[in-house]
Motif scaffolding. Structure first.
Motif, short mmCIF file in Angstrom:
data_model
loop_
_atom_site.label_atom_id
_atom_site.label_comp_id
_atom_site.label_asym_id
_atom_site.label_seq_id
_atom_site.Cartn_x
_atom_site.Cartn_y
_atom_site.Cartn_z
N LYS A 1 -37.63 -77.84 93.94
CA LYS A 1 -38.47 -76.94 93.40
C LYS A 1 -38.02 -76.33 92.01
CE LYS A 1 -41.62 -75.56 97.21
NZ LYS A 1 -41.95 -74.51 97.90
N ALA A 2 -38.30 -77.01 90.95
CA ALA A 2 -37.88 -76.66 89.32
C ALA A 2 -39.14 -76.84 88.61
CB ALA A 2 -36.57 -77.06 89.07
N ASN B 1 -22.63 -81.46 96.94
CA ASN B 1 -23.03 -81.56 95.29
C ASN B 1 -24.15 -82.69 95.20
OD1 ASN B 1 -20.48 -83.34 96.14
ND2 ASN B 1 -21.33 -84.22 94.28
N THR B 2 -24.99 -82.55 94.32
CA THR B 2 -25.53 -83.76 93.64
C THR B 2 -24.88 -84.61 93.13
OG1 THR B 2 -26.08 -82.60 91.47
CG2 THR B 2 -27.50 -82.04 93.58
N THR B 3 -25.49 -85.80 92.94
CA THR B 3 -24.84 -86.88 92.28
C THR B 3 -25.46 -87.48 91.03
OG1 THR B 3 -25.84 -88.45 93.77
CG2 THR B 3 -23.54 -87.67 94.07
N SER B 4 -26.77 -87.53 91.23
CA SER B 4 -27.78 -87.86 90.06
C SER B 4 -29.06 -87.21 90.50
CB SER B 4 -27.73 -89.15 89.65
OG SER B 4 -28.47 -89.90 90.90
N GLY B 5 -29.49 -86.86 89.26
CA GLY B 5 -31.10 -86.17 89.46
C GLY B 5 -31.77 -86.43 88.20
N GLY B 6 -33.14 -85.77 88.19
CA GLY B 6 -33.83 -85.90 87.19
C GLY B 6 -35.44 -85.57 87.39
N TYR B 7 -36.33 -86.16 86.64
CA TYR B 7 -37.67 -85.89 87.25
C TYR B 7 -38.26 -87.28 87.41
CZ TYR B 7 -42.53 -84.25 87.02
OH TYR B 7 -43.83 -83.61 87.13
N TYR C 1 -30.35 -75.62 98.95
CA TYR C 1 -30.54 -74.91 97.61
C TYR C 1 -29.70 -75.82 96.54
CZ TYR C 1 -33.45 -71.24 99.74
OH TYR C 1 -34.11 -70.55 100.63
N VAL C 2 -30.38 -76.02 95.39
CA VAL C 2 -29.60 -76.76 94.29
C VAL C 2 -29.47 -75.46 93.40
CG1 VAL C 2 -29.73 -78.50 92.53
CG2 VAL C 2 -30.28 -79.07 94.78
N GLU C 3 -28.26 -75.41 92.58
CA GLU C 3 -27.92 -74.43 91.66
C GLU C 3 -28.24 -74.93 90.34
OE1 GLU C 3 -24.47 -71.15 90.15
OE2 GLU C 3 -24.21 -72.50 91.92
N LEU C 4 -29.05 -74.48 89.65
CA LEU C 4 -29.57 -74.70 88.33
C LEU C 4 -29.60 -73.65 87.29
CD1 LEU C 4 -32.24 -77.22 89.26
CD2 LEU C 4 -30.13 -77.87 88.35
N LEU C 5 -28.71 -73.56 86.46
CA LEU C 5 -28.93 -72.42 85.15
C LEU C 5 -28.88 -70.90 86.07
CD1 LEU C 5 -31.01 -73.95 82.46
CD2 LEU C 5 -28.41 -73.82 82.65
N ARG D 1 -32.43 -73.12 93.51
CA ARG D 1 -33.79 -73.57 93.80
C ARG D 1 -33.73 -74.22 95.04
NH1 ARG D 1 -35.64 -73.12 87.95
NH2 ARG D 1 -33.65 -72.41 86.66
N LYS D 2 -35.01 -73.98 95.63
CA LYS D 2 -35.15 -74.52 97.04
C LYS D 2 -35.35 -76.16 96.80
CE LYS D 2 -37.67 -72.51 99.81
NZ LYS D 2 -38.57 -71.66 100.55
N ALA D 3 -34.74 -76.95 97.86
CA ALA D 3 -34.79 -78.21 97.87
C ALA D 3 -34.95 -78.65 99.39
CB ALA D 3 -33.65 -78.89 97.24
N ARG D 4 -35.73 -79.71 99.69
CA ARG D 4 -35.89 -80.24 100.74
C ARG D 4 -35.25 -81.81 100.89
NH1 ARG D 4 -39.03 -78.17 104.71
NH2 ARG D 4 -39.98 -76.72 103.26
#
Length: 817
Positions: A733-734, A754-760, A785-789, A793-796
């Protein structure tokens, strides 16, 4: 002595560290050769800064090991090292810099060393001499500091000798000759040493020593200056040593030096000075512990900035100015590891930050030498990341840029433009520019990242949030998903494997089965530990010929590994790098078949040209190798043709495809589509830090195949042991910022992965990411939760990626439209 397992050439901190680590690990016959005396190059005059911080990820492992080694080195060797762990503080004076600090903090949680984001009150508390009018916040690393480079290197030398290494000073190398058995003859005026391997660790002599074996490395020394003041009363009155500060917008570092201050600026690209004569001619033969003349005019702006930030600096007189050479590669990172094409020749050169890198690189290389594979992924330091395209003009331009931008804001998807384009240009490069391409730089190639629209110019506007490319990329994805798109993929690395043993060789190096003639598959080269060394697209062309395709940044990395395995198994095969011989166009989308069919007599129906098949065909009047595959996951082909023919094929596709809505798309759109389809990316979702089972690549690993492929036994053991983590797909959710990889994953206020890759994901219209989490958190529906700036941010966790690839949709009769 006339025999050695390893001969290290160069007695600076890096070479001595490698000697120490090899000997300590048990290698019996380690010899280091130094032309004059230990530390005589760049080591002795270095400012000696030590930091856990690095904007990358795995380079932090190097820093972490180095600092922890230096902490215990005095107790181990009895030699003082002068280590000060006063911490370091990066200062932010702009909103963009604060975003950068938050960006770095979101990548910090799953790393080892402490790091904190500080507000202004906290900053002033740890450094009371600062003018807080200019400070918005800080990034603090409490374990950082500085060390005496000479004492540190001497301690490593004591340790190296203690464990049996021989360090020979006053012994310049005059020649190095490879032998037919893979060993080396190293000539000195004291005699010849026959070595199992040689390591070039010669600092600013690195390029000249490389020339002894026919290499032209892109290394150039630059003039780096720092100044030390006399006693300053306010500094003398301090009860504890203040942290090293890095005023990034002023582009300098400042630390306490006894009762005074030491200031080290990085001048702008137009003011800094390269040792051009050293590159064009040679390093002055007697240059060792000499220094250059100081040039305070170049430092004036930085000194003024520092006086504004730390006003007491103005009270100190300049006691000394040190101006000496440090060696730069074009991207400022060192070149570390074995060199492709020269068996048992290793590099450890190009260290702009040799003091903090020395300990960790010594350990990293020692492990690699003794165990036959890197201990973890460090492809960003790969000795072979430059080819002959990295010529003089490129090296000079990039070294200037890298030095001048040493403290620039580090954005996601950062691009730098000096020295571009190189001679590695696709035959459609100019046409892509004319159609609004914004180019990225991949291993010397210009690669289209995205294309401008009527409303958006192809300009570089870096940001930590969604920026000007966001909507155009969405248009490209929509085009490919509904119509068809073309992408220039010429930058792919391409390696031909031919010869009587080619099938047996491919069966040994690849975990997947060897494809049948006319077939293609995805296969992974694993290491003996079962790590993912590389991912290849393998096509069987018949007549004992295989065509292997890899990513643009992996070309020499993968070729070197293949050469090593060929030599180890004495396979009768020939490996040929044909990367620059072949142009590549990707054609993808539901209308791609009807467009391509207009240009070829080859039947493109599923029954005649199925998924993962290859055909030699004619497109227009051009001979092409067509492979039914697309990293977008959509119906598509990769078309391989001679480099000089790519423009003709490109024009022909658009001539017949314009009415069908054919357009250009770039790597950003392709990346979004591949993530939504579940395709992993080598270098992020899987690499030397991962095994294929945890990365979800088990389908590609044929455990039961007869061949004893590399890593087979390790994979068997991993299956029995079970996984400690697994790769999952996340919806995040971002709204204005998307993950890109290496962000911390939180659960119950703890970092769990940790995330490895991401985007929209433009088709699903969600922010998405791949992430490693413990198996108990991999259940679909689990919230993390994914930490962004600076925000969590909640993630599922999702059961699977949201979209099936086109062949699977056809099989299940699913229509996205």
């Amino acid at each position: 002595m006339d025999e050695a397992e390893t001969v290290i050439v160069g007695g600076g901190c890096v070479g001595v560290s490698l000697a120490y680590h090899l000997a300590k690990a048990g290698q019996k016959n380690v010899v280091l050769l130094e032309k004059s005396e230990l530390t005589a190059g760049s080591t002795w005059h270095a400012a000696g800064l030590t930091t856990y911080y690095h904007p990358g990820i795995n380079v932090k492992n190097i820093h972490y090991y180095s600092l922890n080694l230096y902490k215990q080195l005095e107790a181990e060797t009895g030699q003082q090292v002068g280590l000060h762990t006063c911490g370091s503080l990066r200062l932010a004076s702009t909103a963009a810099r604060m975003d950068e600090f938050k960006y770095q903090m979101q990548r910090q949680g799953w790393n080892k060393a402490e790091q904190y984001l500080m507000d202004t009150d906290e900053v002033q508390k740890v450094h009371p001499l600062l003018n807080m009018d200019k400070v918005l916040g800080g990034l603090f690393n409490p374990g950082d500091g500085h060390i005496d480079p000479y004492s540190m290197t001497m301690a490593l030398a004591v340790g190296a000798r203690k464990y049996g290494a021989k360090l020979l000073q006053g012994t310049p190398v005059t020649a190095m000759t490879p032998r037919d058995d893979g060993r080396w003859e190293v000539d000195t005026h004291k005699g010849t040493i026959t070595a199992d391997r040689v390591v070039n660790a010669t600092g600013f002599w690195g390029r000249e020593v490389a020339k002894l074996v026919g290499l032209d490395l892109p290394l150039i020394p630059v003039h780096h200056q720092y100044m030390v003041t006399s006693t300053i009363p306010e500094v003398k009155a301090l009860k504890t040593e203040v942290p090293v500060i890095r005023d990034l917008d002023g582009s300098y570092y400042l630390r306490q030096e006894r009762d005074g201050l030491l200031l080290g600026p990085y001048e702008a690209a137009d003011k800094m000075q390269l040792c051009e004569d050293w590159y064009l001619k040679q390093v002055p033969p007697g240059f060792g512990k000499e220094l250059f003349d100081a040039d305070l005019d170049r430092l004036q702006w930085h000194i003024e900035q520092a006086m504004e930030m730390v006003p007491v600096l103005a009270k100190g007189n300049i006691q000394s100015v040190i101006s000496g050479p440090i060696t730069y590669t074009p991207d400022l990172l060192p070149m570390v590891g074995p060199y492709q094409g020269l068996k048992n020749y290793w590099c450890a050169v190009g260290f702009g930050y040799g003091i903090i890198h020395a300990g960790g690189v010594g350990k990293f290389m020692s492990d690699w030498i003794l165990k036959g594979e890197p201990p973890y992924d460090l492809i960003e330091l790969d000795a072979n990341r430059y080819g002959n395209w990295a010529d003089k003009d490129y090296t000079f331009a990039k070294a200037r840029e890298s030095y001048g931008m040493n403290n620039a804001v580090g954005y996601p998807k950062e691009e730098r433009f000096a020295g571009r384009p190189t001679k590695r240009q696709s035959g459609v490069y100019e046409k892509l520019l004319a159609q609004g391409a914004h180019m990225g730089f991949h291993s010397g190639w210009e690669v289209p990242h995205w294309f401008a629209t009527k409303k958006t110019k192809a300009t570089y506007l870096p940001s930590f949030r969604r920026t000007n490319w966001f909507k155009p990329v969405g248009k490209e994805v929509e085009m490919v998903m509904k119509k068809a798109g073309v992408i220039d993929l010429t930058s792919f690395g391409k390696i031909e494997v031919t010869g009587p043993d080619s099938r047996r060789f491919m069966d040994h190096i690849c975990a997947n089965v060897v494809p049948k003639e006319g077939h293609t598959n995805i296969s992974h080269m694993l290491t003996p530990r079962g790590r993912v060394y590389a991912e290849l697209t393998v096509t069987n062309l018949g007549d004992s010929k295989f065509f292997c395709v890899t990513g643009s940044g992996s070309e020499y990395h993968d070729l070197r590994w293949m050469e090593e395995q060929q030599a180890a198994g004495d396979y009768d095969v020939t490996l040929t790098n044909v990367t620059e011989d072949w142009g590549v166009l990707g054609l993808a989308g539901p209308k791609s078949r009807e467009i391509l069919q207009k240009l070829t007599e080859t039947n493109l129906d599923d029954s005649q040209f199925p998924f993962l098949h290859a055909r030699n065909m004619t497109v227009g009047d051009t001979s092409v190798l067509g492979i039914r595959i697309s990293y977008t996951g959509e119906l598509g082909w990769e078309l391989y043709m001679r480099s000089e023919d790519i423009s003709k094929v490109y024009d022909a596709l658009f001539e017949v495809g314009a009415r069908s809505g054919l357009g250009n798309f770039g790597t950003l759109a392709m990346g979004s589509m591949r993530m939504e389809k579940g395709f992993r990316a080598w270098g992020s979702d899987m690499n030397m830090d991962t095994n294929p089972l945890e990365a979800g690549l088990g389908f590609f690993v044929k455990h039961k195949k007869e061949a004893n492929f590399i890593g087979k036994e390790a994979i068997k053991k991993l299956k029995i042991k079970g996984l400690e983590r697994t790769l999952v797909f996340l919806n995040v959710k971002a709204k204005d910022v998307d993950p890109e990889g290496n962000e911390s994953i939180w659960h119950n206020d703890l970092v769990v992965g940790n995330t490895t890759s991401g985007g929209y994901g433009y088709t699903t219209q969600k922010s998405i990411a791949y992430a490693y989490v413990p198996p108990h958190l991999a259940e679909p529906g689990t919230e993390v939760y994914v930490e962004l700036l600076g925000k969590k941010r909640k993630a599922r966790v999702q059961k699977a990626p949201p979209l099936l690839i086109e062949p699977a949709r056809n099989k299940n009769k699913i229509n996205l439209s």
